[in-house]
Write an enzyme that holds these catalytic residues in place. Sequence first.
Site, PDB file in Angstrom:
ATOM      1  N   HIS A  82     -24.316 -40.068 -32.835  1.00  0.00           N
ATOM      2  CA  HIS A  82     -23.039 -40.139 -33.552  1.00  0.00           C
ATOM      3  C   HIS A  82     -22.435 -38.742 -33.547  1.00  0.00           C
ATOM      4  O   HIS A  82     -22.970 -37.831 -34.174  1.00  0.00           O
ATOM      5  CB  HIS A  82     -23.229 -40.629 -34.981  1.00  0.00           C
ATOM      6  CG  HIS A  82     -21.967 -40.563 -35.790  1.00  0.00           C
ATOM      7  ND1 HIS A  82     -20.827 -41.236 -35.410  1.00  0.00           N
ATOM      8  CD2 HIS A  82     -21.649 -39.887 -36.916  1.00  0.00           C
ATOM      9  CE1 HIS A  82     -19.866 -40.993 -36.290  1.00  0.00           C
ATOM     10  NE2 HIS A  82     -20.346 -40.174 -37.205  1.00  0.00           N
ATOM     11  N   ASP A  84     -19.370 -36.551 -34.490  1.00  0.00           N
ATOM     12  CA  ASP A  84     -18.128 -36.390 -35.239  1.00  0.00           C
ATOM     13  C   ASP A  84     -17.136 -35.537 -34.460  1.00  0.00           C
ATOM     14  O   ASP A  84     -17.476 -34.430 -34.009  1.00  0.00           O
ATOM     15  CB  ASP A  84     -18.411 -35.721 -36.584  1.00  0.00           C
ATOM     16  CG  ASP A  84     -19.158 -36.630 -37.535  1.00  0.00           C
ATOM     17  OD1 ASP A  84     -18.656 -37.734 -37.791  1.00  0.00           O
ATOM     18  OD2 ASP A  84     -20.242 -36.235 -38.017  1.00  0.00           O
ATOM     19  N   ASP A 206     -20.075 -45.018 -39.510  1.00  0.00           N
ATOM     20  CA  ASP A 206     -19.973 -43.892 -40.439  1.00  0.00           C
ATOM     21  C   ASP A 206     -18.730 -43.878 -41.312  1.00  0.00           C
ATOM     22  O   ASP A 206     -18.681 -43.116 -42.261  1.00  0.00           O
ATOM     23  CB  ASP A 206     -20.072 -42.567 -39.670  1.00  0.00           C
ATOM     24  CG  ASP A 206     -20.460 -41.406 -40.574  1.00  0.00           C
ATOM     25  OD1 ASP A 206     -21.092 -41.657 -41.621  1.00  0.00           O
ATOM     26  OD2 ASP A 206     -20.135 -40.255 -40.249  1.00  0.00           O
ATOM     27  N   HIS A 446     -12.756 -40.120 -38.911  1.00  0.00           N
ATOM     28  CA  HIS A 446     -13.087 -40.346 -40.313  1.00  0.00           C
ATOM     29  C   HIS A 446     -13.452 -39.081 -41.077  1.00  0.00           C
ATOM     30  O   HIS A 446     -13.672 -39.154 -42.300  1.00  0.00           O
ATOM     31  CB  HIS A 446     -14.223 -41.381 -40.434  1.00  0.00           C
ATOM     32  CG  HIS A 446     -15.462 -41.023 -39.687  1.00  0.00           C
ATOM     33  ND1 HIS A 446     -15.713 -41.454 -38.398  1.00  0.00           N
ATOM     34  CD2 HIS A 446     -16.536 -40.284 -40.036  1.00  0.00           C
ATOM     35  CE1 HIS A 446     -16.878 -40.996 -38.008  1.00  0.00           C
ATOM     36  NE2 HIS A 446     -17.404 -40.277 -38.978  1.00  0.00           N
TER      37      HIS A 446
END
Length: 1016
Positions: A82, A84, A206, A446
Amino acid sequence: MARPRPGGGAFAPTPHPLPAMTSGVRAGGWGHAGRAVQGPPPPLPFLFVVLVAAPGTRAEGYQTCPTVQPNMLNVHLLPHTHDDVGWVKTVGQYYYGVYNNLQHAGVQYILDSVISALRAEPSRRFVYVEMAFFSRWWHQQTNATQQAVRELVRQGRLEFANGGWVMNDEAATHYGAIVDQMTLGLRFLQDTFGDDGRPRVAWHIDPFGHSREQASLFAQMSFDGIFLGCVDYQDKELREKKQEMELVWRASASLQPPTADLFTGVLPNVYDPPRYLCWDRLCDDKPVVDDPSSPEHNTKGLVDYFLNLAATQHQSYRTNHIVMTMGSDFHYENADMWFKNLDKLIRLVNAQQQAKGSRVHVLYSTPACYLWELNKANLTWYLGTLGGWGSGPATSPAGRPSSAMRGSQEVCKQLEALAGPAANVGPYGSGDSALLEEAMAVLQHHDAITGTSRQLVAEDYARRLAAGWGRCKVLLSNVLARLSGSQEAFSICPELNISVCPLSQTSARFQVAIYNPLARKVDRMVRLPVSAGAFLVKDPSGHAVPSDVLLLPQPEGQKPRPELLFSASVPALGFSIYSVAQVFPEKPKVHRARPSPEKSGSFVIHNEFIRAMFSHETGLLTQIEVTDQKLMLPVNQTFFWYNANTGVLQNDQPSGAYIFSPDGMQPLPVNSSAQIRLLKTPLVQEVHQNFSAWCSQVVRLYCGQRHLELEWTVGPIPVDDKWGKEVISRFDTPLDTKGYFYTDSNGREILKRRRNYRPTWNLTQTEPVAGNYYPVNTRIYITDGKKQLTVLTDRCQGGSSLQDGSLELMVHRRLLKDDRRGLGEPLLEKKSWVRGRHLVLLDAVGKAAAGHRLLAEKEALAPQVVLAPGRATRYHPGATLRKQFSGLRRALPPSVHLLTLAHWGPDKLLLRLEHQFARGEDSGRNLSSPVTLDLLNLFSTFTITHLQETTLVANQSRASASRLKWTPNTGPVPLPSVPPLDSTTITLQPMEIRTFVASVQWKEDVWVLRNAPFPA
């Protein structure tokens, strides 16, 4: 959000089974609850059933999935990372792996390492998500590497899930921006890998909560399902007990099922690996030591633990397939560590334990392959919904732009489409919309639009937006010059919202071009800072229009600030150019804000529709009256602040970027009264309220307007008293609302909220304030069934109704403590101040829907104001000056919105049209009825020669697109037929969006200059 990971550990000699991790979601906020060790469960009987594929299901896109064992418990291991797109470090810092002292992460090395590991062992698989990173890495690879990656994708061993430019937030994002960023990422995949690279599964592991509209959009994008990570812990615990971790989510009350039905799975471990099974360089867990002669040999304890873990997890799911996420934030920089240990785990469980009678089978898998096995189970699935929100991201405006930037992006894309090839090159250089499109896509991440990134990252997001907008301004200037025939250099004043514009403030004569991105005519009040004096304003036909010069109050010691105000009318998808010239009458009429002459009782501002009453004693709004509807409602509006929890006491949760944690339910007033000044002109009436040195507001009522405009300015919030403050604007009324209020979902459908209630479980409310806050993207309202009070916002804000008849919106926060969710810094920017607007409407129920939805549309896509010197020099001796233009030959009806008009390729445009009313939403004006449109000769600058209808994100033909069929427990749902495309005539049902790739031919005669060269 990258979560801090608990420390690793070795396996005890006796296996210690653990339940799957429960997501640390407090009621009203996301948190990391940790992983509590429990005692071993009782032995679990395994019931295995041979499951067959449902009739009519298809395996397209699933042919490469691995073989499973139908009579065993299949454990699907999902290697993933994951990444970001900005959080503690900037996008570039994460990609290149710099500043690892802040956070160790280097995406380029992750992709290098993963590809090498996949090529080394044919059974291995991997999942990748964020195209903002992958596309950058892809363009830096050699042809040989690219070809190897294409082969991995073709084999299904490198699977793309989701495939958006980023994994967008679901609370603060507007649905149009979600569609845009997903389109950008999925188009890259389609162009690069064809159908082999098209994701079948949405992957939102997430985001800090999940919206119904997001699920609806994913379904319309033709995803077969979605997997979620963060859900409310109370919701998750109940779902685990009831085996409802996987369900069919019906995500629209308007669209015909199963158009917006989406199979949804809740992952057992958020998105982390099970405890003790993390083999990344960022973890401390002990590797698999399979050498029996080594004193570190640990395979028996590990395998027994794994089998117990699988048995425990199996209790919460319905099929003989379960999933384990093997990866986390920025994992697999050394992919060999992960894969070598997973290889051993698979071999130990399958080869050794099955020989001893184990009924567990472990395999490398992907989200799509796991979903395919669930679909083949041919079960009926619970039909329901999901929800719950992290309250901090829904209330943090820091780093979050108003809708103005999205409106500017739409202006740029539309002009590029209307002008065709002539848009990108002109007298002011080369410009395009691509850079701003990428910057806006990144901003939907996000940890970006939520304000949950570090300050240095927020500044990088702003830099990207500025660079993209710079390219768009060049494009805009080129196109306006082309269309108007004027050689003037059109320019944009980026600080108009704070009344700063050097051209209008220093020029005695100038032009104002106003572009309207809506597909219907718009009337708009234009305000420009000017020098002192009087001004004459003329419309495109040369007729004088009413105008006022206002002298606005300033802080003590500063001169009043003059602003020019006039009303403009702009055609659909077009512009109007107004000329402004300074004049010198004998008695120039200037309107000055003055103190109210009375000292007691009340005073009023009004126009032909609305009367707003204020108290002389307090200076606060006290009542709104709609005269033509004979409606009156006492409304008291002012500003309060919650004292932010600092986490000093044991177990207290500090308020921070992720968590809204007020210290108590009752907020404190910024001030019990406001100093006021009154300004009244023929065009506008205003009350200027000053609550404190850091909080002020203008309550404004324009002539002809059916709403009050509240322009508020808050900050920098003082914290010298050592109290972090979370500032709200609150409206109190006597409406009997019975605990209900209403908010929009990503700017589209309206959702009914109930205080201290969740529709899918019996809520234990631990946060009476934060637990009732919801994201408000464009509007919130309360009603007693007869009257409705609606507040529209210009950006996403957290909102609630904590008492009957009350409505509040969070406008700004400044906090002293980090909330211990990994960001590592508080929301404490010293110079942070925010200016925004709330539009307030009072309506009779039944007449409100059309008003607030159409006004929200006008605010989200407000006209773009562009200025030029007033010389009006012709572009070419033979050019005719044009002061008004429309890109449409006829305006669209009010219920239809032109969602997208954008360049798509040589002689191709992307066209999206939507019905913007829900089923049954507006019966009075019949705006909820189906609408039929004829697109033939609709646009003035081009002709549509061919239309191909696609899915929402334009990566598949709609006619050939298909989705896996799921049977909800309410019974089978027949697939709706695809409406035929009869030439260029289309019909839109309520809330339907239809997307087309249009082949077009631009019309030469639309250009003032025809083929004349640009002047040197």
